[in-house]
Write a protein that holds these residues in place. Sequence first.
Motif, PDB file in Angstrom:
ATOM      1  N   LYS A  10     -69.879   4.771  38.059  1.00 11.07           N
ATOM      2  CA  LYS A  10     -70.732   5.310  37.342  1.00 11.07           C
ATOM      3  C   LYS A  10     -72.074   4.927  38.135  1.00 11.07           C
ATOM      4  N   TYR A  22     -71.416  14.880  38.279  1.00 14.94           N
ATOM      5  CA  TYR A  22     -70.968  14.523  37.248  1.00 14.94           C
ATOM      6  C   TYR A  22     -69.496  14.728  36.918  1.00 14.94           C
ATOM      7  N   GLN A  24     -67.581  14.540  34.240  1.00 19.92           N
ATOM      8  CA  GLN A  24     -67.405  15.664  33.390  1.00 19.92           C
ATOM      9  C   GLN A  24     -68.671  16.297  32.919  1.00 19.92           C
ATOM     10  N   THR A  27     -71.048  14.146  30.271  1.00 16.03           N
ATOM     11  CA  THR A  27     -71.319  12.823  30.634  1.00 16.03           C
ATOM     12  C   THR A  27     -72.742  12.773  30.910  1.00 16.03           C
ATOM     13  N   ASN A  28     -73.720  11.624  30.690  1.00 18.39           N
ATOM     14  CA  ASN A  28     -74.861  11.733  30.909  1.00 18.39           C
ATOM     15  C   ASN A  28     -75.209  10.823  32.158  1.00 18.39           C
ATOM     16  N   SER A  31     -71.789  10.196  38.874  1.00 17.05           N
ATOM     17  CA  SER A  31     -70.715   9.443  39.464  1.00 17.05           C
ATOM     18  C   SER A  31     -70.381   9.761  40.836  1.00 17.05           C
TER      19      SER A  31
END
Length: 89
Positions: A10, A22, A24, A27-28, A31
């Motif tokens: 992350k 990202y 997914q 997610t916020n 990665s």
Amino acid sequence: MICTVGTQFKTQDTPSNRHFGYAQSTTNFPSVLAVTLMLTRTHLISDPAFGPITQSEIQIPTPKGEIERGYGELKQYQLSNKPALQSLK
């Protein structure tokens, strides 16, 4: 034995890190994909390469349990499961 394997980390949600992508859509945080060489006996990591999460992971057949344990220790104990990688470029 030396192994090559990848994992994701992350990162802080900053404009300079968003190009990594990202993992997914829900997610916020961006990665980063990390691919390294690791000594399976000592978990010593060398020659890291970082790139967008959208790149494929490079793998060579390895004792995967040893590699996963090494990355797990790095993420959990040394990084405290917090976003720790930042990009300055």
